[in-house]
Design a protein around this motif. Structure first.
Motif, PDB file in Angstrom:
ATOM      1  N   TRP A 258       0.829  -1.207   0.000  1.00 12.15           N
ATOM      2  CA  TRP A 258       0.000   0.000   0.000  1.00 12.15           C
ATOM      3  C   TRP A 258       0.862   1.255   0.000  1.00 12.15           C
ATOM      4  O   TRP A 258       0.552   2.233  -0.682  1.00 12.15           O
ATOM      5  CB  TRP A 258      -0.909  -0.020   1.223  1.00 12.15           C
ATOM      6  N   VAL A 259       1.961   1.236   0.762  1.00 13.57           N
ATOM      7  CA  VAL A 259       2.847   2.401   0.859  1.00 13.57           C
ATOM      8  C   VAL A 259       3.354   2.819  -0.514  1.00 13.57           C
ATOM      9  O   VAL A 259       3.450   4.017  -0.819  1.00 13.57           O
ATOM     10  CB  VAL A 259       4.038   2.096   1.806  1.00 13.57           C
ATOM     11  N   ILE A 260       3.671   1.842  -1.372  1.00 15.04           N
ATOM     12  CA  ILE A 260       4.228   2.156  -2.701  1.00 15.04           C
ATOM     13  C   ILE A 260       3.177   2.047  -3.806  1.00 15.04           C
ATOM     14  O   ILE A 260       3.505   2.076  -4.987  1.00 15.04           O
ATOM     15  CB  ILE A 260       5.429   1.249  -3.033  1.00 15.04           C
ATOM     16  N   ALA A 261       1.907   1.916  -3.398  1.00 12.82           N
ATOM     17  CA  ALA A 261       0.783   1.840  -4.349  1.00 12.82           C
ATOM     18  C   ALA A 261       0.945   0.679  -5.327  1.00 12.82           C
ATOM     19  O   ALA A 261       0.568   0.764  -6.493  1.00 12.82           O
ATOM     20  CB  ALA A 261       0.637   3.160  -5.125  1.00 12.82           C
ATOM     21  N   ARG A 262       1.503  -0.423  -4.842  1.00 11.08           N
ATOM     22  CA  ARG A 262       1.644  -1.634  -5.661  1.00 11.08           C
ATOM     23  C   ARG A 262       0.489  -2.570  -5.334  1.00 11.08           C
ATOM     24  O   ARG A 262       0.371  -3.035  -4.207  1.00 11.08           O
ATOM     25  CB  ARG A 262       2.964  -2.335  -5.377  1.00 11.08           C
ATOM     26  N   PRO A 263      -0.375  -2.855  -6.303  1.00 10.07           N
ATOM     27  CA  PRO A 263      -1.467  -3.788  -6.016  1.00 10.07           C
ATOM     28  C   PRO A 263      -0.895  -5.177  -5.758  1.00 10.07           C
ATOM     29  O   PRO A 263      -0.153  -5.703  -6.574  1.00 10.07           O
ATOM     30  CB  PRO A 263      -2.321  -3.756  -7.293  1.00 10.07           C
ATOM     31  N   MET A 264      -1.228  -5.751  -4.627  1.00  8.30           N
ATOM     32  CA  MET A 264      -0.688  -7.056  -4.256  1.00  8.30           C
ATOM     33  C   MET A 264      -1.472  -8.152  -4.965  1.00  8.30           C
ATOM     34  O   MET A 264      -2.682  -8.282  -4.775  1.00  8.30           O
ATOM     35  CB  MET A 264      -0.775  -7.240  -2.739  1.00  8.30           C
ATOM     36  N   PRO A 265      -0.795  -8.966  -5.790  1.00 12.19           N
ATOM     37  CA  PRO A 265      -1.496 -10.032  -6.517  1.00 12.19           C
ATOM     38  C   PRO A 265      -2.180 -11.018  -5.582  1.00 12.19           C
ATOM     39  O   PRO A 265      -1.727 -11.223  -4.445  1.00 12.19           O
ATOM     40  CB  PRO A 265      -0.360 -10.727  -7.296  1.00 12.19           C
ATOM     41  N   VAL A 266      -3.244 -11.618  -6.052  1.00 14.21           N
ATOM     42  CA  VAL A 266      -4.017 -12.557  -5.238  1.00 14.21           C
ATOM     43  C   VAL A 266      -3.154 -13.724  -4.779  1.00 14.21           C
ATOM     44  O   VAL A 266      -3.250 -14.169  -3.628  1.00 14.21           O
ATOM     45  CB  VAL A 266      -5.237 -13.078  -6.026  1.00 14.21           C
ATOM     46  N   TYR A 267      -2.271 -14.214  -5.668  1.00 17.39           N
ATOM     47  CA  TYR A 267      -1.469 -15.379  -5.305  1.00 17.39           C
ATOM     48  C   TYR A 267      -0.530 -15.060  -4.141  1.00 17.39           C
ATOM     49  O   TYR A 267      -0.247 -15.940  -3.302  1.00 17.39           O
ATOM     50  CB  TYR A 267      -0.688 -15.917  -6.506  1.00 17.39           C
ATOM     51  N   GLU A 268      -0.059 -13.820  -4.049  1.00 17.39           N
ATOM     52  CA  GLU A 268       0.796 -13.430  -2.922  1.00 17.39           C
ATOM     53  C   GLU A 268      -0.010 -13.411  -1.618  1.00 17.39           C
ATOM     54  O   GLU A 268       0.481 -13.831  -0.564  1.00 17.39           O
ATOM     55  CB  GLU A 268       1.440 -12.067  -3.172  1.00 17.39           C
ATOM     56  N   LYS A 269      -1.245 -12.923  -1.695  1.00 16.99           N
ATOM     57  CA  LYS A 269      -2.113 -12.914  -0.514  1.00 16.99           C
ATOM     58  C   LYS A 269      -2.374 -14.347  -0.037  1.00 16.99           C
ATOM     59  O   LYS A 269      -2.374 -14.620   1.171  1.00 16.99           O
ATOM     60  CB  LYS A 269      -3.435 -12.211  -0.828  1.00 16.99           C
ATOM     61  N   VAL A 270      -2.582 -15.245  -0.996  1.00 14.86           N
ATOM     62  CA  VAL A 270      -2.822 -16.660  -0.662  1.00 14.86           C
ATOM     63  C   VAL A 270      -1.587 -17.260  -0.003  1.00 14.86           C
ATOM     64  O   VAL A 270      -1.682 -17.977   1.004  1.00 14.86           O
ATOM     65  CB  VAL A 270      -3.200 -17.466  -1.923  1.00 14.86           C
ATOM     66  N   ILE A 271      -0.404 -16.955  -0.555  1.00  9.19           N
ATOM     67  CA  ILE A 271       0.854 -17.484  -0.007  1.00  9.19           C
ATOM     68  C   ILE A 271       1.033 -17.072   1.448  1.00  9.19           C
ATOM     69  O   ILE A 271       1.361 -17.902   2.309  1.00  9.19           O
ATOM     70  CB  ILE A 271       2.061 -17.013  -0.856  1.00  9.19           C
ATOM     71  N   PHE A 272       0.794 -15.793   1.742  1.00  6.34           N
ATOM     72  CA  PHE A 272       0.994 -15.324   3.116  1.00  6.34           C
ATOM     73  C   PHE A 272      -0.104 -15.812   4.057  1.00  6.34           C
ATOM     74  O   PHE A 272       0.135 -15.949   5.264  1.00  6.34           O
ATOM     75  CB  PHE A 272       1.133 -13.799   3.142  1.00  6.34           C
ATOM     76  N   SER A 273      -1.264 -16.102   3.523  1.00  9.92           N
ATOM     77  CA  SER A 273      -2.305 -16.745   4.339  1.00  9.92           C
ATOM     78  C   SER A 273      -1.869 -18.153   4.723  1.00  9.92           C
ATOM     79  O   SER A 273      -2.062 -18.592   5.870  1.00  9.92           O
ATOM     80  CB  SER A 273      -3.629 -16.800   3.571  1.00  9.92           C
ATOM     81  N   LEU A 274      -1.247 -18.860   3.766  1.00  3.50           N
ATOM     82  CA  LEU A 274      -0.737 -20.210   4.031  1.00  3.50           C
ATOM     83  C   LEU A 274       0.430 -20.174   5.015  1.00  3.50           C
ATOM     84  O   LEU A 274       0.553 -21.055   5.883  1.00  3.50           O
ATOM     85  CB  LEU A 274      -0.301 -20.874   2.717  1.00  3.50           C
ATOM     86  N   ILE A 275       1.288 -19.145   4.891  1.00  2.83           N
ATOM     87  CA  ILE A 275       2.410 -19.002   5.833  1.00  2.83           C
ATOM     88  C   ILE A 275       1.890 -18.764   7.243  1.00  2.83           C
ATOM     89  O   ILE A 275       2.423 -19.299   8.223  1.00  2.83           O
ATOM     90  CB  ILE A 275       3.345 -17.854   5.391  1.00  2.83           C
ATOM     91  N   THR A 276       0.822 -17.968   7.355  1.00  2.00           N
ATOM     92  CA  THR A 276       0.206 -17.727   8.665  1.00  2.00           C
ATOM     93  C   THR A 276      -0.344 -19.024   9.253  1.00  2.00           C
ATOM     94  O   THR A 276      -0.177 -19.298  10.451  1.00  2.00           O
ATOM     95  CB  THR A 276      -0.930 -16.694   8.545  1.00  2.00           C
ATOM     96  N   ALA A 277      -0.997 -19.821   8.398  1.00  2.00           N
ATOM     97  CA  ALA A 277      -1.527 -21.114   8.853  1.00  2.00           C
ATOM     98  C   ALA A 277      -0.391 -22.030   9.301  1.00  2.00           C
ATOM     99  O   ALA A 277      -0.491 -22.713  10.331  1.00  2.00           O
ATOM    100  CB  ALA A 277      -2.332 -21.765   7.735  1.00  2.00           C
ATOM    101  N   ALA A 278       0.705 -22.021   8.524  1.00  5.00           N
ATOM    102  CA  ALA A 278       1.873 -22.844   8.876  1.00  5.00           C
ATOM    103  C   ALA A 278       2.471 -22.389  10.212  1.00  5.00           C
ATOM    104  O   ALA A 278       2.858 -23.213  11.047  1.00  5.00           O
ATOM    105  CB  ALA A 278       2.921 -22.761   7.773  1.00  5.00           C
ATOM    106  N   PHE A 279       2.515 -21.064  10.401  1.00 10.37           N
ATOM    107  CA  PHE A 279       3.032 -20.503  11.655  1.00 10.37           C
ATOM    108  C   PHE A 279       2.215 -21.011  12.848  1.00 10.37           C
ATOM    109  O   PHE A 279       2.777 -21.408  13.880  1.00 10.37           O
ATOM    110  CB  PHE A 279       2.993 -18.979  11.590  1.00 10.37           C
ATOM    111  N   ALA A 280       0.891 -21.023  12.698  1.00  6.35           N
ATOM    112  CA  ALA A 280       0.003 -21.492  13.772  1.00  6.35           C
ATOM    113  C   ALA A 280       0.232 -22.982  14.048  1.00  6.35           C
ATOM    114  O   ALA A 280       0.279 -23.413  15.215  1.00  6.35           O
ATOM    115  CB  ALA A 280      -1.455 -21.240  13.394  1.00  6.35           C
ATOM    116  N   ILE A 281       0.405 -23.762  12.983  1.00  2.41           N
ATOM    117  CA  ILE A 281       0.632 -25.208  13.144  1.00  2.41           C
ATOM    118  C   ILE A 281       1.963 -25.475  13.843  1.00  2.41           C
ATOM    119  O   ILE A 281       2.045 -26.310  14.753  1.00  2.41           O
ATOM    120  CB  ILE A 281       0.597 -25.909  11.762  1.00  2.41           C
TER     121      ILE A 281
END
Length: 302
Positions: free
Chosen positions: A95-118
């Motif tokens: 957001w700071v650099i006005a770069r739209p974050m691709p959906v696949y990147e959002k999915v990747i970091f959601s999976l990383i968060t899930a992995a972190f919890a596990i």
């Protein structure tokens, strides 16, 4: 070492409180969706350090049942906050650099968060060795942050954008070094996290001072004046750089944060056509990134 850790925590909590106060001030002035997110971000960072300080402070007392329960409760809250940051930090820096974050990147970091919890659950139930994988999850966020900002920092001609980008890169690089040192030197591990938090709080201060400074330049103007001046500025820029009607439509969609693919879908044109239009816009205006284009129209979010 625990005393040093608590001192760093107290210092980090103090600066984080300043961040939260400034974020609230900026949020009230900006009235943007992201200003609310930044307040949540600041609150979460404060919660991380406060939770960690409580856990560390509990080790100074005898291990009674009440202390152990308190320690586990705050430890769980601490890991929930970290999980939130794993998702939020990539969104924030884009957001700071006005770069739209691709959906696949959002999915990747959601999976990383899930992995972190596990891995956190495994570290409690199976073995402490899984803590290493928790570190790895956050390291991936830091590496991603450095990579994205490094690619984009040279593209912007705005002093504010460059200053914030350099601050983010510096803090992220230092955090990565601190995390690696904490893995090699166990005695340093307890101090590493509040130290990293302290660096991020300083980085956030840099951003908020610049963002509020940008607001102060326009504080004496009422909303009607600002809208009128932006319309006049848009006309001047369109005439000066010979922006076509279609190109201006794309610029307005860029302001909303859409990716090139989403802009194409919105206008019923191909992604290649959008890419060509944006390349022409950049060529005409002499900018090299989205945020400089938005700054040209005084439409950047901060």
């Amino acid at each position: 070492m625990q005393v040093l850790t608590l001192i760093v925590c107290i210092l980090a909590i103090s600066i984080s409180s300043m961040d939260l106060s400034l974020a609230i001030v900026w949020g009230r002035r900006a009235s943007l969706k992201w200003s609310k997110f930044l307040v949540v971000f600041s609150s979460t960072l404060l919660g991380v350090v406060f939770s960690y300080a409580i856990v560390q402070f509990s080790y100074l007392f005898e291990n009674s049942l009440a202390i152990m329960i308190l320690r586990y409760v705050w430890d769980i809250l601490f890991h929930i906050d970290i999980g939130f940051l794993i998702i939020f930090i990539p969104l924030f820096i884009n957001w700071v650099i006005a770069r739209p974050m691709p959906v696949y990147e959002k999915v990747i970091f959601s999976l990383i968060t899930a992995a972190f919890a596990i891995f956190y659950i495994f570290s409690i139930v199976i073995s402490d060795s899984f803590v290493l994988f928790e570190y790895l999850c956050f390291c991936l966020v830091i590496i991603y942050t450095i990579a994205v900002m490094a690619v984009n920092v040279s593209k912007s001609s705005s002093f504010g954008v460059k200053a914030v980008s350099i601050a983010i890169i510096s803090v992220s690089s230092a955090s990565l070094v601190i995390m690696l040192l904490s893995l090699m030197i166990k005695a340093f591990a307890s101090t590493a996290l509040p130290l990293i938090a302290l660096l991020y709080f300083i980085m956030l201060l840099v951003f908020l001072f610049i963002a509020i400074g940008n607001q102060d330049k326009r504080k004496d103007k009422n909303s009607e004046q600002i809208i009128s001046e932006k319309i006049e500025l848009a006309k001047e820029v369109i005439d000066k750089f010979h922006i076509t009607e279609r190109e201006f439509e794309i610029i307005k969609l860029i302001k909303t944060g859409l990716t090139n693919k989403e802009i194409g879908a919105n206008l019923n044109i191909s992604v290649n056509t959008v890419n060509n239009h944006i390349a022409n816009i950049f060529s005409k205006t002499g900018v090299r990134c989205r945020i400089d284009l938005l700054n040209l129209f005084e439409e950047a979010s901060w």
